[in-house]
Design a protein around this motif. Structure first.
Motif, PDB file in Angstrom:
ATOM      1  N   ALA A   1      10.170  73.667 -40.678  1.00 45.05           N
ATOM      2  CA  ALA A   1      10.330  74.247 -42.012  1.00 45.05           C
ATOM      3  C   ALA A   1       9.482  75.512 -42.154  1.00 45.05           C
ATOM      4  O   ALA A   1       9.922  76.525 -42.717  1.00 45.05           O
ATOM      5  N   GLY A   2       8.253  75.449 -41.610  1.00 40.08           N
ATOM      6  CA  GLY A   2       7.396  76.633 -41.646  1.00 40.08           C
ATOM      7  C   GLY A   2       7.977  77.778 -40.824  1.00 40.08           C
ATOM      8  O   GLY A   2       7.901  78.948 -41.227  1.00 40.08           O
ATOM      9  N   THR A   3       8.565  77.442 -39.691  1.00 38.38           N
ATOM     10  CA  THR A   3       9.188  78.473 -38.845  1.00 38.38           C
ATOM     11  C   THR A   3      10.372  79.115 -39.556  1.00 38.38           C
ATOM     12  O   THR A   3      10.565  80.328 -39.496  1.00 38.38           O
ATOM     13  N   ASP A   4      11.189  78.295 -40.224  1.00 38.66           N
ATOM     14  CA  ASP A   4      12.319  78.835 -40.991  1.00 38.66           C
ATOM     15  C   ASP A   4      11.832  79.828 -42.047  1.00 38.66           C
ATOM     16  O   ASP A   4      12.433  80.890 -42.249  1.00 38.66           O
ATOM     17  N   GLU A   5      10.743  79.488 -42.721  1.00 40.33           N
ATOM     18  CA  GLU A   5      10.199  80.376 -43.750  1.00 40.33           C
ATOM     19  C   GLU A   5       9.713  81.686 -43.137  1.00 40.33           C
ATOM     20  O   GLU A   5       9.936  82.775 -43.690  1.00 40.33           O
ATOM     21  N   LYS A   6       9.044  81.597 -41.998  1.00 42.00           N
ATOM     22  CA  LYS A   6       8.528  82.804 -41.343  1.00 42.00           C
ATOM     23  C   LYS A   6       9.669  83.691 -40.847  1.00 42.00           C
ATOM     24  O   LYS A   6       9.606  84.926 -40.970  1.00 42.00           O
ATOM     25  N   MET A   7      10.695  83.080 -40.273  1.00 47.16           N
ATOM     26  CA  MET A   7      11.842  83.855 -39.791  1.00 47.16           C
ATOM     27  C   MET A   7      12.543  84.572 -40.945  1.00 47.16           C
ATOM     28  O   MET A   7      12.961  85.732 -40.815  1.00 47.16           O
ATOM     29  N   LEU A   8      12.639  83.913 -42.087  1.00 50.89           N
ATOM     30  CA  LEU A   8      13.239  84.544 -43.257  1.00 50.89           C
ATOM     31  C   LEU A   8      12.384  85.712 -43.730  1.00 50.89           C
ATOM     32  O   LEU A   8      12.917  86.789 -44.070  1.00 50.89           O
ATOM     33  N   ALA A   9      11.060  85.522 -43.740  1.00 46.01           N
ATOM     34  CA  ALA A   9      10.163  86.599 -44.166  1.00 46.01           C
ATOM     35  C   ALA A   9      10.271  87.804 -43.223  1.00 46.01           C
ATOM     36  O   ALA A   9      10.273  88.963 -43.673  1.00 46.01           O
ATOM     37  N   ILE A  10      10.364  87.550 -41.919  1.00 47.84           N
ATOM     38  CA  ILE A  10      10.506  88.640 -40.940  1.00 47.84           C
ATOM     39  C   ILE A  10      11.817  89.388 -41.160  1.00 47.84           C
ATOM     40  O   ILE A  10      11.853  90.627 -41.141  1.00 47.84           O
TER      41      ILE A  10
END
Length: 234
Positions: free
Chosen positions: A214-223
């Motif tokens: 879930a944290g990775t999904d959030e980071k990928m969206l932010a990038i």
């Protein structure tokens, strides 16, 4: 889930009409096997309707945003023995009417997206279509299950036009990211292997992995959003 090919009606003919004993189909179900097969055909058509709607949205958004929000669409018709088991488990009668009234997931469509915001965008567009009757929404992304499961579920009825009638057929639509789908596949495998050593510890590790994903999904969206912002500033 079936992704393409496959003929659910052929499977039903083999399971119910030709060999009911293979799936322990009760005599009451064999008596209305033809009606059961007709119902499965209608569910299969409802899947096609939902799939077409999603493909149209994907095409439109790919032109508008220069990228495809949908990575993959999977679908399946629930197997006869699974329908029977679920009706029994929930204490419902083993009848055609009971099946259509009480089970929401006989027809299932799973949509795999790249980013979390794509999930909500697609869900919103589907639910705004005036011929889609939304019955229930379960947001397991903002409210994950205890085991860490994340996905966005819509139970909806969609119109299917036949030679002599229009019917609204119920379909479960699951929308999730690639990472969520990968996690859910592993969790599903574990559910059928409860007797293996350290199953409880593995469940805990999977729950921790769900949070990491879930944290990775959030980071990928932010990038992605940062990249888009930079491109707009050029």
């Amino acid at each position: 889930m079936m992704t393409n090919g496959g003929d659910p009606n052929s499977e039903l003919e083999r399971a119910v009409l030709r060999g009911p004993g293979a799936f322990r189909v009760p005599e009451s179900m064999v008596a209305w096997a033809q009606q059961f097969q007709d119902a499965m055909m209608m569910y299969n058509c409802a899947i096609r309707e939902v799939k077409t709607k999603l493909e149209v949205l994907n095409d439109e958004l790919s032109v508008r945003n220069q990228r495809n929000p949908i990575e993959m669409i999977k679908y399946r018709i629930k197997q006869p023995h699974s329908i029977i088991e679920k009706l029994k488990r929930k204490g419902f009668p083993l009848t055609l009417q009971s099946m259509t009234e009480n089970l929401d997931d006989i027809a299932g469509v799973r949509v795999i997206c790249s980013f979390v915001d794509d999930i909500y965008a697609l869900a919103g567009m589907m639910m705004r279509q005036d011929d889609v009757h939304v019955l229930q929404i379960k947001d397991y992304i903002r409210n994950p299950k205890d085991n860490g499961y994340r996905s966005y579920h819509i139970i909806a009825e969609v119109p299917v036009y036949f030679s002599d009638q229009k019917s609204f057929i119920r379909v479960e639509i699951q929308i999730r990211t690639i990472a969520m789908d990968f996690w859910a596949s592993l969790d599903h495998e574990l559910k059928y292997k409860k007797e293996i050593p350290d199953a409880e510890q593995i469940s805990e590790e999977l729950r921790a992995c769900a949070d990491i994903i879930a944290g990775t999904d959030e980071k990928m969206l932010a990038i992605r959003r940062r990249i888009e912002q930079k491109e707009n500033e050029r």
